[in-house]
Design an enzyme around this catalytic site. Structure first.
Site, PDB file in Angstrom:
ATOM      1  NE  ARG A   6     -36.928  49.197 -35.981  1.00 12.42           N
ATOM      2  CZ  ARG A   6     -37.701  49.307 -37.067  1.00 12.42           C
ATOM      3  NH1 ARG A   6     -37.843  50.457 -37.682  1.00 12.42           N
ATOM      4  NH2 ARG A   6     -38.331  48.263 -37.542  1.00 12.42           N
ATOM      5  CD  GLU A  14     -31.341  45.600 -42.765  1.00 15.43           C
ATOM      6  OE1 GLU A  14     -30.207  46.059 -42.481  1.00 15.43           O
ATOM      7  OE2 GLU A  14     -32.271  45.551 -41.941  1.00 15.43           O
ATOM      8  NE  ARG A  48     -32.532  49.939 -32.711  1.00 16.76           N
ATOM      9  CZ  ARG A  48     -32.590  49.182 -33.792  1.00 16.76           C
ATOM     10  NH1 ARG A  48     -31.841  49.459 -34.832  1.00 16.76           N
ATOM     11  NH2 ARG A  48     -33.398  48.148 -33.850  1.00 16.76           N
TER      12      ARG A  48
END
Length: 118
Positions: A6, A14, A48
């Site tokens: 991340r 997105e 993450r």
């Protein structure tokens, strides 16, 4: 070995958003199958690694994405004013997602998507 990171201090469109595919392609072109250094900032709620990705040439992938107009400075999670100035530079140059009039931030896109599901 391959890992998902991340990217610290930034948020990219997105895949379903305008410039989502271009942002993914740009990121892959610069980092996929390359030996990078990850400066970890901890983990997110999905476990993450949150990190700054340093490319083999010493550049920050996170900053490169902002500089080329493929992401937003994630002000909610970052106080890094350099990242903010990179986003402003891309906005002024009208490059990447800033070439369109009304770029919709990914956190707004995700929020709207959730509202439509309920």
């Amino acid at each position: 070995d391959q890992r998902k990171i991340r990217l610290n201090g930034i948020d990219c469109p997105e895949k379903a958003q305008a410039f989502g595919q271009q942002a993914k392609a740009f990121t892959s072109k610069n980092a996929f199958q390359k030996n990078v250094t990850v400066i970890s900032q901890g983990h997110d709620r999905y476990k993450r690694t949150i990190g700054e990705v340093i490319l083999p040439n010493g550049e920050s992938l996170n900053n490169l994405i902002l500089e080329n107009g493929y992401g937003w400075w994630y002000q909610q999670y970052s106080k890094d004013q350099h990242k903010h100035s990179l986003e402003i530079g891309a906005r002024h140059s009208k490059i990447g997602l800033w070439s369109q009039d009304a770029a919709n931030a990914p956190w707004d896109f995700r929020s709207a998507k959730l509202r439509h599901k309920s």
